[in-house]
Scaffold this motif. Structure first.
Motif, PDB file in Angstrom:
ATOM      1  N   LEU A 133       0.504 -29.896  27.854  1.00 51.55           N
ATOM      2  CA  LEU A 133       0.915 -31.060  27.068  1.00 51.55           C
ATOM      3  C   LEU A 133       1.313 -30.700  25.651  1.00 51.55           C
ATOM      4  O   LEU A 133       1.820 -31.554  24.923  1.00 51.55           O
ATOM      5  N   GLY A 134       1.110 -29.443  25.270  1.00 51.00           N
ATOM      6  CA  GLY A 134       1.626 -28.998  23.978  1.00 51.00           C
ATOM      7  C   GLY A 134       0.714 -29.288  22.812  1.00 51.00           C
ATOM      8  O   GLY A 134      -0.336 -29.923  22.923  1.00 51.00           O
ATOM      9  N   ASP A 194       6.240 -40.468  23.384  1.00 48.41           N
ATOM     10  CA  ASP A 194       7.306 -40.874  24.299  1.00 48.41           C
ATOM     11  C   ASP A 194       8.014 -39.668  24.904  1.00 48.41           C
ATOM     12  O   ASP A 194       8.630 -39.774  25.972  1.00 48.41           O
ATOM     13  N   GLU A 195       7.928 -38.526  24.205  1.00 45.42           N
ATOM     14  CA  GLU A 195       8.627 -37.333  24.680  1.00 45.42           C
ATOM     15  C   GLU A 195       8.047 -36.793  25.988  1.00 45.42           C
ATOM     16  O   GLU A 195       8.717 -36.032  26.700  1.00 45.42           O
ATOM     17  N   ILE A 196       6.798 -37.141  26.291  1.00 51.80           N
ATOM     18  CA  ILE A 196       6.175 -36.700  27.543  1.00 51.80           C
ATOM     19  C   ILE A 196       6.380 -37.807  28.571  1.00 51.80           C
ATOM     20  O   ILE A 196       5.798 -38.878  28.485  1.00 51.80           O
ATOM     21  N   SER A 197       7.220 -37.539  29.540  1.00 48.25           N
ATOM     22  CA  SER A 197       7.586 -38.569  30.515  1.00 48.25           C
ATOM     23  C   SER A 197       6.447 -38.837  31.488  1.00 48.25           C
ATOM     24  O   SER A 197       5.874 -37.914  32.073  1.00 48.25           O
ATOM     25  N   LEU A 198       6.137 -40.112  31.663  1.00 47.97           N
ATOM     26  CA  LEU A 198       5.141 -40.539  32.638  1.00 47.97           C
ATOM     27  C   LEU A 198       5.786 -41.339  33.761  1.00 47.97           C
ATOM     28  O   LEU A 198       5.106 -42.071  34.480  1.00 47.97           O
ATOM     29  N   GLY A 199       7.093 -41.179  33.924  1.00 47.07           N
ATOM     30  CA  GLY A 199       7.774 -41.904  34.984  1.00 47.07           C
ATOM     31  C   GLY A 199       8.106 -43.321  34.572  1.00 47.07           C
ATOM     32  O   GLY A 199       8.089 -43.681  33.391  1.00 47.07           O
ATOM     33  N   GLU A 200       8.428 -44.128  35.571  1.00 52.31           N
ATOM     34  CA  GLU A 200       8.845 -45.497  35.306  1.00 52.31           C
ATOM     35  C   GLU A 200       7.699 -46.325  34.718  1.00 52.31           C
ATOM     36  O   GLU A 200       6.522 -46.012  34.883  1.00 52.31           O
ATOM     37  N   ASN A 201       8.084 -47.376  34.036  1.00 52.32           N
ATOM     38  CA  ASN A 201       7.095 -48.236  33.393  1.00 52.32           C
ATOM     39  C   ASN A 201       6.291 -49.010  34.432  1.00 52.32           C
ATOM     40  O   ASN A 201       6.755 -49.281  35.545  1.00 52.32           O
ATOM     41  N   LEU A 202       5.082 -49.352  34.039  1.00 50.63           N
ATOM     42  CA  LEU A 202       4.193 -50.128  34.891  1.00 50.63           C
ATOM     43  C   LEU A 202       3.850 -51.441  34.198  1.00 50.63           C
ATOM     44  O   LEU A 202       3.685 -51.490  32.985  1.00 50.63           O
TER      45      LEU A 202
END
Length: 640
Positions: free
Chosen positions: A385-386, A431-439
């Motif tokens: 995750l940096g 926001d730069e770490i993508s978690l896929g589509e919104n829930l």
């Protein structure tokens, strides 16, 4: 669960000077140095440090002693003292007896020191400058190879710093000496965590909870339930998105399979029932802990050091079967697990992204949070995750809300003047770490349309594209309340079912039931003359062949007829008012017959599934817009 936080690995003391000669000739100072080495080997670190200091006091140019003393100070976490020692040694490198090996030794110490301090750019630069000095034999050692791999990782990370602002959770949270491993329900309105009053053997763990008000204020934490917390240790828990299934760790209980086991409890009618050990399919004679349930409670991930893994602690998983039992636990595999430790898994609410802590994948020096995605049923190579989510310290757990706004974690503070404390924090998830589509989260109640009584119905969210169940939850039997998560799928259906009632079917996108706080779902008891709209049955324009997206609803109708063997139905087709009345009458009948044909192919007698076409004679709404016309193009099911 003891200890509560994974310990920092010792900084291994290694000697570069393999020859018998030293940078000094004072025999007494050398004997002090050799005595210190023997004390180090027997782990008498304080005594060894004193001896190294004596050697340096006697001979200020003793470069090897500076190196070993600094290494021991790093091992003990005395980084400021180690830096002073290493700097003093570095200042002596201009002496006539200083060798290339001495310069390599000092450079190696500084490379490790900067890593421990979190000065990653300095560590990288120091290693780059020192590496040419290492001899061929050392370049083959595991110490060098591991450091080189870490420096390659740092080279890929140093330009990607994303600042985060940590926020300590406000009072009345964080009132205990130790609180850790926070988890939240999908709506973000309840937090659960492990509470402990101290680090002693008699300081037990319990699960506590707190609720947030609409104004954003947390309630005073309280024990989750007397049925859960006991005289034994309970902690590191996971809860389903709706807060109705709890899996937690308990250690040394009388019915345990090993040192620490996983237990499961269900909330029924608003009350937590007595928990039970998850049994030998899940637990082992070893340490089993740190559970993470998928949002709907059907897949369990956890950490264990049992036999059959790849290292010390690995991530394992178990799947709930149709009969509510759990399958035999399996190792997640060597893409995720390494010869070192993988702990504290967290499966994000979309069931597609797994977070876990590891010191076996490339990282910044301690336990780092990694991310692995599920693609075509397989876990992908983990991604760090940096920085600064990960740093030189151990990051052992992370929980991210369904809304993807905040990440919750624990921070351990250690002070010589104060007792250890662990506190709950959060930060805005980048926001730069993508978690896929919104829930989105919908809450509501299911009740009997005739009496208003709550119903413990099953709610299933299904992707109509491939008939895969995304989530399945049960409404509470006492209140009828439920929580449902909705991914931004292109097309999905919500099926609300209870034996003895007509199913209620929603088209999620068309019916606009996402992000609703008080969705009221009325179920109609099965009775002659009752009728329901058979949603999510699709036909091509001006056609009567069923589209593949209809299969989910068709299967539900098969289930309804199987559960109610004495029920006969009338399948009624309807159209909008486009076209002639005769044509619409024929088309509506043909579409009803397509549904009938499917049911007959599933083994139902034609006499149980009659058909009728009503064309455009009985519209639900006026045919005055494309949306209304779509509502009128439908199949309804009537109980005969």
């Amino acid at each position: 669960m003891r200890p509560i936080i994974v310990g920092i690995l010792l900084f291994l003391t290694i000697s570069f000077a393999k020859a018998q000669s030293y940078s000094i000739i004072d025999g007494r100072a050398i004997r002090m140095y050799q005595e210190a080495e023997e004390l180090t080997l027997s782990r008498q670190y304080d005594a060894a440090i004193a001896k190294y200091k004596d050697a340096i006091d006697r001979e200020g140019s003793f470069l090897e002693a500076y190196v070993k003393l600094a290494q021991l100070q790093i091992t003990q976490g005395k980084l400021d003292e180690a830096e002073k020692t290493a700097s003093a040694g570095k200042s002596r490198l201009g002496g006539k007896n200083a060798t290339k090996q001495n310069r390599a030794d000092i450079g190696w110490v500084f490379s490790n020191l900067y890593l421990k301090q979190g000065e990653f750019q300095k560590a990288f630069d120091e290693f780059q400058a020192t590496e040419p000095l290492f001899d061929a034999s050392f370049r083959k050692s595991s110490y060098y190879l591991e450091m080189r791999n870490q420096m390659e990782f740092l080279a890929s990370q140093l330009g990607n710093f994303q600042p985060i602002e940590k926020e300590k959770l406000p009072e009345p949270l964080n009132q205990f000496q130790l609180q850790y491993f926070p988890v939240l329900t999908a709506d973000g309105e309840q937090i659960l965590f492990t509470k402990r009053d101290g680090t002693g053997n008699n300081d037990k763990e319990d699960i506590f909870m707190s609720f947030v008000s609409p104004e954003g204020n947390w309630s005073k934490p309280q024990s989750i339930a007397q049925t859960i917390n006991s005289i034994y240790n309970e902690g590191t828990c996971s809860v389903t998105a709706d807060g109705n299934i709890l899996i937690y760790t308990s250690c040394d209980a009388p019915d345990s399979e090993g040192s620490c086991d996983l237990y499961i409890a269900y909330k029924v009618n608003g009350m937590w029932q007595r928990p039970r050990n998850m049994g030998k399919n899940v637990n082992s004679r070893s340490w089993d802990s740190q559970p993470s349930l998928s949002a709907d409670g059907r897949v369990l991930f956890f950490s264990s050091n049992r036999k059959g893994g790849y290292g010390g602690n690995d991530i394992w998983y178990s799947v709930m079967q149709n009969d509510a039992t759990w399958s035999e636990a399996k190792n997640l595999g060597d893409v995720v697990n390494t010869p070192k430790d993988e702990i504290s898994p967290f499966m994000f609410f979309n069931n597609e992204i797994l977070f876990f802590a590891s010191n076996g994948h490339p990282g910044f020096g301690g336990m780092d949070i990694q991310l692995s995605k599920v693609v075509d049923g397989e876990f992908t190579k983990p991604e760090n995750l940096g920085w600064p989510i990960n740093d030189q310290l151990d990051q052992v757990a992370l929980f991210i809300t369904a809304q993807k706004d905040y990440a919750y974690f624990t921070e351990l503070t250690t002070s010589e003047k104060e007792h250890d404390r662990s506190l709950l924090y959060r930060f805005k998830f980048p926001d730069e770490i993508s978690l896929g589509e919104n829930l989105t989260v919908t809450e509501g109640k299911v009740f009997n349309s005739n009496t208003g009584e709550p119903i413990d119905a099953t709610l299933s969210l299904v992707s109509l594209i491939n008939d895969s169940t995304l989530y399945r939850f049960n409404a509470d039997g006492k209140t009828g309340a439920f929580t449902m998560i909705y991914p931004d799928k292109a097309i999905s259906g919500l099926y609300v079912e209870k034996k003895g009632y007509l199913p209620k079917i929603f088209n999620v996108e068309r019916d606009n039931i996402k992000n609703v706080k008080d969705l009221k779902v009325e179920l109609v008891p099965v009775a002659a003359g009752e009728e329901f709209v058979f949603e999510n049955v699709f036909f091509e324009f001006d056609e009567y062949s069923l589209k593949p997206e209809s299969i989910s609803s068709l299967k539900r109708l098969v289930k309804f007829l199987s559960e109610n063997p004495n029920v006969n139905i009338l399948i009624i087709g309807h159209t909008d008012n486009v076209g002639s009345a005769n044509y619409n009458q024929t088309l509506s009948l043909q579409r009803a017959e397509s549904v009938q044909k499917y049911l007959i192919e599933q083994g139902f007698h034609q006499g149980r599934v009659l058909v009728e076409g009503k064309g455009d004679k009985e519209p639900m709404v006026k045919n005055d817009s494309p949306e209304n016309k779509a509502l009128n193009r439908r199949i309804t099911i009537k109980v005969l």
